[in-house]
Each structure stands twice: as structure tokens, then as C-alpha cells.
Design an enzyme around this catalytic site. Structure first.
Site, PDB file in Angstrom:
ATOM      1  N   GLY A 101       0.826  -1.207   0.000  1.00 60.42           N
ATOM      2  CA  GLY A 101       0.000   0.000   0.000  1.00 60.42           C
ATOM      3  C   GLY A 101       0.853   1.246   0.000  1.00 60.42           C
ATOM      4  O   GLY A 101       0.455   2.279  -0.537  1.00 60.42           O
TER       5      GLY A 101
ATOM      6  N   GLU B 218      19.512   0.933  -2.067  1.00 58.51           N
ATOM      7  CA  GLU B 218      19.166   0.526  -0.706  1.00 58.51           C
ATOM      8  C   GLU B 218      17.692   0.215  -0.514  1.00 58.51           C
ATOM      9  O   GLU B 218      17.335  -0.631   0.310  1.00 58.51           O
ATOM     10  CB  GLU B 218      19.608   1.599   0.300  1.00 58.51           C
TER      11      GLU B 218
ATOM     12  N   ASP C 155      35.771  11.086   5.866  1.00 59.69           N
ATOM     13  CA  ASP C 155      34.761  10.967   4.804  1.00 59.69           C
ATOM     14  C   ASP C 155      33.684  12.044   4.902  1.00 59.69           C
ATOM     15  O   ASP C 155      32.990  12.326   3.932  1.00 59.69           O
ATOM     16  CB  ASP C 155      34.111   9.584   4.849  1.00 59.69           C
TER      17      ASP C 155
END
Length: 626
Positions: free
Chosen positions: A122, A370, A428
Site C-alpha cells: 500500500g 538501498e 569521509d
């Protein structure tokens, strides 16, 4: 296998059944005064052919591991799915009128509260991933004949997650997967972007490596032939692109805008009368095909999974918990051949490659997608076929939060492992730093959130997660942390550990992961100032060991300092504050990452953003002087 055209009577019976399914959908939505009867109507012939000509089902056990799977990705068409199961004899047709009622499991969108539903749908764009997970398991692990069907609405095909999943299915040649696109032209508020441009759908799906078939979605014979073609096509999945009409055969409603999500109201009786007039045999009764006695799914046991060998570390060793995760993953995989790992092209950072190296067939590479990664895992664990561990950088799970949320609705038991958490990852920079992940996973109903602080506890967290119902999240760190536990120490969900204490302790320090090391270092520094501090490792943030924190906090005069490599909202600190809210005489100092960090050396960042031992010492001095 040659195609045999169905007999004329069979074709007529399937047409009649389609109209009966339409009528049931209208009656159900009229009884609830809400729902999506026009979206059901465009699916009627597809559902009739699927249930009574195509799928092999066990009506006594709808989730039989060897039976075919059906995922209704366009979950708002739930009433016609319920109607098909009722017509198949699973439950009385009269129950359809309980649609959406508080005491009925026939909900507005399907959930596994119903014994014939595998996954909640849904929230659009997720069914293909879940179906692909089921198909992957069927082809590669069960090696069984069951097929997986996914029904997708044309509106939801605008979701990028659909195309992530289509790519996955094609890449792994899932020829046991059939995706049906219900191209009924109309969205919720206006026509879809492609409307009935069937050539565009076909070209896109062919470009994605599918056997793409365009059919008239209301022609029973065309559908039968297309499903047969899908069943004999090898080395690629099939997409049946069905041209349909929303509100098909509803007078003055068919193919008209502004009827989405509305019961027919005053028009219902007229529409039902029209549909009844088109039924040749009002008493038509059809039954689904029985499961073939060919290649059946094997019996599996995914209970009582253990590390095949205990942790093997020396006190004081420095080991990143992400590395300990990879070690433990390979160990539980050695114990049970249904343990699998999925990753999004970060396996050499999360160390899920430890399982891949040992058991390459039980590792599923989902690449940098992902949302599909999470959906495939949810599908792969359905009907208790596998125990799945899904890993990537913790921050990248935020992209798939809706899939994780729907996983909880789907009653999934997937284990998520997020590495590279917090500002302590270093150079990073902030785009790679998981600083919201605890908040996200704590908010999931029924979830368990592990935050192990050393290699031993990480291995035990993996073992516990493999046997825990519901969604689990294990937060692992990039920097090395000291091994502080003995290899034979035991751990339990909801049970923290006191790692440093003296009777004279004046303050309780609570940290996890890298901040537990900082708490221990701060306690050592404080002792030089003649202040003794107790240190707790919570092990799980959810459930939190409230009893331990209250007891130890009281013994330390009600003074508590919580330190975490996470933003303020929703993390360990707020879990502790919530736990202490009903208790008097506590003062809590919360140290957290206060703003978006920047690139830099890990130790410098930990200090810059106020969660280092130096800041803990300052917080203790401040709280004691109050």
C-alpha cells in the site's frame, strides 16, 4: 511446453468470475463506505485468471512454502484480492462486508494479519523488491517450482524503487518472477504521465532485461497465453503489461477521472445490475490449481542459531566492531545454512564479505540500491525461508526508511546492520556519518536496537539477533575499540553491563560504541581528581535496561552523564531521559553531536563535537558542583 488454448467454457467461466469479483469489491466498499472499487475493477480479469487458471495454491495452508506467491503491490486494490480468496473458498464471501471494520483483518490495505498475505503493501513502489526476494530464494535456495507474481499499478511505476527492483530481477535472471503492470491510465488525482502509451512501457521493460508482453488486460484468452509464455521463458523475468480501464464495465464511471478511492454510493446498485447482466452463469464456481508434486520447497529449521565457535579475543585488543560483525556473520552462517547476507556494495567496509568469502552462494549483492536491498531481504525471509542480515553504512538506511517501516507492518524478522556510525568515521565527512540511525530504528514498532561496544559483545549481538523476532538493528563502528569482555561473558537483550564501579562512585557514565571507551578514559582521568565514576554499557538501546540504570544511578547520587556519537534527538540520551522521567532526584547531562559535523581526523572530530573524554570530565565536574 506447448500452449493449449483454454476451452470456450473455461474462458466464459473466467469472464463470469471477473464480474463476480467486481461485484464483491463494490459490495465490500459499499459496506465500509470507503475503498477503491474502480482500482479493483481494472484488475478483475487478471485476478480471475491468476487465481483460477494460473497459480498453484494450498487452500488449507495458504503460506505453504511450496505454493505460488502473489504480492499485490498496488495494495489499495485489496478488496478484489480478498474477493478472490473468498471465491476460492478460504473464507465465507459474506465476510467481505467486514472490510475495514475495527474487528476485521480485512484491512484497507493488505497486511500479514491475514494468513494468506506475506507482506504488507500500500506504500507504493515496494512490491517488486519483496517479490524479487521471494523469487531469488525460490530459485537459488529452495530450488523449488513455485512462482512469484507481483501486481503493480501504473501510477506506482513512477517510483524509482520499482526500477531498482526490476534491474535486480533481470540481473539475477529470475525467470520464476512475473510482474503484472495494471496500466489503467488514471492516477489518484489525474491521469498518469504515460497514460496508455504501451510501447513506452514495453521498451523500458525490455531495456531492463524483461520478457515484456503487452496484452489487453480485460481479454481472458490473451492473459492465459501471456501467463503461459511467462512460465516457459527461461533466464529472464517476464513483465505482462496489461492495458486496462479503471472502473471497467462500470456505466458512467469507466475510464473517467475523479473516482479514485471512492465507494460508488448511489451508483452502486445500477453498476451491480449492469455487471450481473453480463454474467452467463451466475452460479459459476472455480477452484485454484493444486500445487504440483514436482520440486517442492525443503523443510528448514531457522531456530536456535548459534555462533559455530565462541568469540576469540584478548582483553585490551583493539578491534572495530564492524570487523567483529563480519566474523560473527560467518560463524552463524556456518551453524545454519539458511543464514544469508545482503549488502549494497559496501561488503568490504561492513565486512559482510566474510560470509561471502565462506559461502558465496548465500551472499546477495544488491548494489547501490538501498530501497531494493531492504525489500529483497523482507521478501527473502517470508514464510521463514531464511535468516537475513542486511548491511550498509548506517546513514544509507535512512533512504529506505519507508521500506523498513513497511517491514514492521509485514511482521518481518530482518536484521539490519549499520556501520560507519557517528562523526568518529572521520575524514569521509557528514554525508557518510550515521547520526540519525538509532532514532530511526528505535521508532520502529517491535524493533530491537543493539549498540555493542567491543568485539565480544558484537558477536553475541549477531547471535541474539539471528534468533529474535521482529526487526533488529546492530550499530557497528568504524574505529577500533578495546575488547573489554571475556570471551565467555554472556549477553541478553535488555540487559546492560556495569564495566567499572567502586562503592564511592559519585556519578554514572553511560556510553556505547566509541563513547564507552571515552567514558572509561574519562573515569580514569576523574579518579586522578579524586572523583570516582561508574560506567555502564547498555548493550541494547531498545529495550533499555531501565532497572539497571535506575539502580546504579541512585547509588551514584542521581547524577548521570550520557554520551553518544549521534544527534540529540532519538538516540541513547533520549532513551535514558525517557527511562528516568518517572523517577525523582536524577540530574542528567546529555553529550551528543550538536550540529552537522565536518571532515577531519576521528579523534579531532570526537573532541570538536563535545563527546570526548575531556568533555565528559567537564560535564561531571559541572554536575557535581550543582
Amino acid at each position: 511446453m506447448a500452449y493449449h488454448k483454454p476451452e470456450a467454457k473455461t474462458v466464459q467461466d473466467l469472464k463470469d468470475m471477473a464480474h463476480k469479483l467486481r461485484i464483491h469489491s463494490i459490495n465490500a466498499t459499499e459496506a465500509s463506505k470507503s475503498g477503491h472499487p474502480t482500482s479493483c475493477s481494472s484488475l478483475a480479469e487478471i485476478m480471475s485468471v491468476l487465481f483460477f487458471q494460473q497459480m498453484r495454491l494450498n487452500m488449507k495452508h495458504p503460506r505453504d512454502p511450496s505454493s505460488d506467491r502473489l504480492v499485490l503491490s498496488k495494495g489499495h486494490a485489496g478488496p478484489i484480492l480478498y474477493a478472490a480468496w473468498a471465491e476460492a473458498g478460504l473464507f465465507p464471501i459474506e465476510e467481505l462486508k467486514n472490510l475495514r471494520k475495527i474487528d476485521s483483518d480485512l484491512e484497507g490495505h493488505p497486511t500479514p494479519r491475514l494468513n494468506f498475505i506475506d507482506v504488507g503493501t500500500g506504500s507504493l513502489g515496494q512490491g517488486v523488491a519483496m517479490g524479487a526476494g521471494m523469487a531469488y530464494v525460490g530459485k537459488n535456495y529452495d530450488k523449488a517450482d513455485y512462482r512469484t507474481y507481483v501486481i503493480v499499478g501504473d501510477g506506482e511505476s513512477a517510483e524509482g524503487s520499482i526500477w531498482e527492483s526490476l534491474h535486480f530481477a533481470s540481473h539475477y535472471e529470475l525467470d520464476n518472477l512475473c510482474v503484472i503492470f495494471d496500466v489503467n491510465r488514471l492516477g489518484q488525482s489525474e491521469p498518469t504521465s504515460l497514460q496508455h502509451r504501451m510501447d513506452v512501457y514495453r521498451e523500458r521493460l525490455e531495456a531492463f532485461g524483461f520478457n515484456a508482453l503487452v496484452v489487453d488486460g480485460h481479454d481472458v484468452e490473451e492473459l492465459c497465453k501471456a501467463f503461459h509464455c511467462a512460465s516457459v521463458t527461461k533466464n529472464k523475468p517476464t513483465a505482462i503489461i496489461a492495458k486496462t480501464l479503471k472502473g471497467k464495465d462500470f456505466p458512467d464511471i469507466e475510464d473517467l477521472d475523479n473516482w479514485h478511492g471512492k465507494a460508488l454510493g448511489a451508483k452502486a446498485a445500477c453498476v451491480i445490475k449492469s455487471l450481473q447482466s453480463q454474467i452467463v452463469n451466475p452460479n459459476v464456481k472455480l477452484t485454484p490449481k493444486k500445487m504440483c508434486k514436482g520440486s517442492l520447497a525443503p523443510e528448514v529449521d531457522i531456530t536456535n542459531i548459534k555462533l559455530c565457535a565462541p568469540p576469540n579475543y584478548k582483553l585490551g585488543d583493539k578491534v572495530p566492531t564492524r570487523l567483529a560483525y563480519g566474523t560473527a556473520l560467518a560463524k552463524v552462517a556456518a551453524d545454519n545454512d539458511r543464514v544469508i547476507a545482503l549488502d549494497g556494495d559496501t561488503k568490504n567496509s561492513t565486512y559482510s564479505d566474510r560470509l561471502r568469502n565462506a559461502y558465496p552462494e548465500r551472499y546477495i549483492e544488491c548494489f547501490i540500491a538501498e530501497q531494493n536491498l531492504v525489500g529483497v531481504a523482507i521478501g527473502a525471509t517470508c514464510r521463514r525461508r531464511t535468516v537475513a542480515f542486511v548491511s550498509t553504512f548506517a546513514t544509507f538506511f535512512t533512504r529506505a526508511f519507508d521500506q523498513i517501516r513497511m517491514g514492521a507492518i509485514s511482521q518481518t524478522n530482518v536484521n539490519f546492520v549499520g556501520s560507519h556510525c557517528g562523526c568518529s568515521i572521520g575524514e569521509d565527512g557528514p554525508s557518510q556519518m550515521g547520526l540519525e540511525d538509532i532514532a530511526m530504528f528505535r521508532s520502529i514498532p517491535g524493533s530491537t536496537v543493539f549498540y555493542p561496544s567491543d568485539a565480544v559483545s558484537t558477536e553475541r549481538a549477531v547471535e541474539l539477533a539471528a534468533n529474535t523476532k521482529g526487526i533488529c538493528f546492530i550499530r557497528t563502528s568504524r574505529p577500533e575499540t578495546c575488547v573489554i569482555y571475556n570471551n565467555d561473558d554472556t549477553f541478553a537483550i535488555g540487559r546492560g553491563r556495569v564495566v567499572r564501579q567502586k562503592p564511592s562512585d559519585e556519578v554514572l557514565l553511560i556510553g556505547a560504541g566509541i563513547t564507552l571507551d571515552e567514558c572509561i578514559s574519562a573515569a580514569e582521568q576523574l579518579e586522578k581528581e579524586c572523583i570516582t565514576a561508574r560506567v555502564i554499557d547498555p548493550f541494547t538501546v531498545k529495550p533499555l535496561d531501565v532497572e539497571l540504570i535506575v539502580e546504579q544511578g541512585k547509588q551514584c547520587g542521581g547524577r548521570v552523564v550520557v554520551v553518544e556519537d549521534h544527534y540529540q534527538q532519538g538516540g541513547l540520551g533520549e532513551a535514558v531521559l525517557s527511562a528516568l522521567a518517572e523517577h525523582r532526584n536524577f540530574v542528567v547531562k546529555h553529550l551528543f553531536v550538536p550540529t552537522v559535523p565536518r571532515s577531519g581526523p576521528p579523534a579531532v572530530l570526537v573532541d570538536m563535537y563535545g563527546i570526548s573524554a575531556r568533555h565528559i570530565v567537564a560535564a561531571v565536574n559541572a554536575i557535581i558542583k550543582k
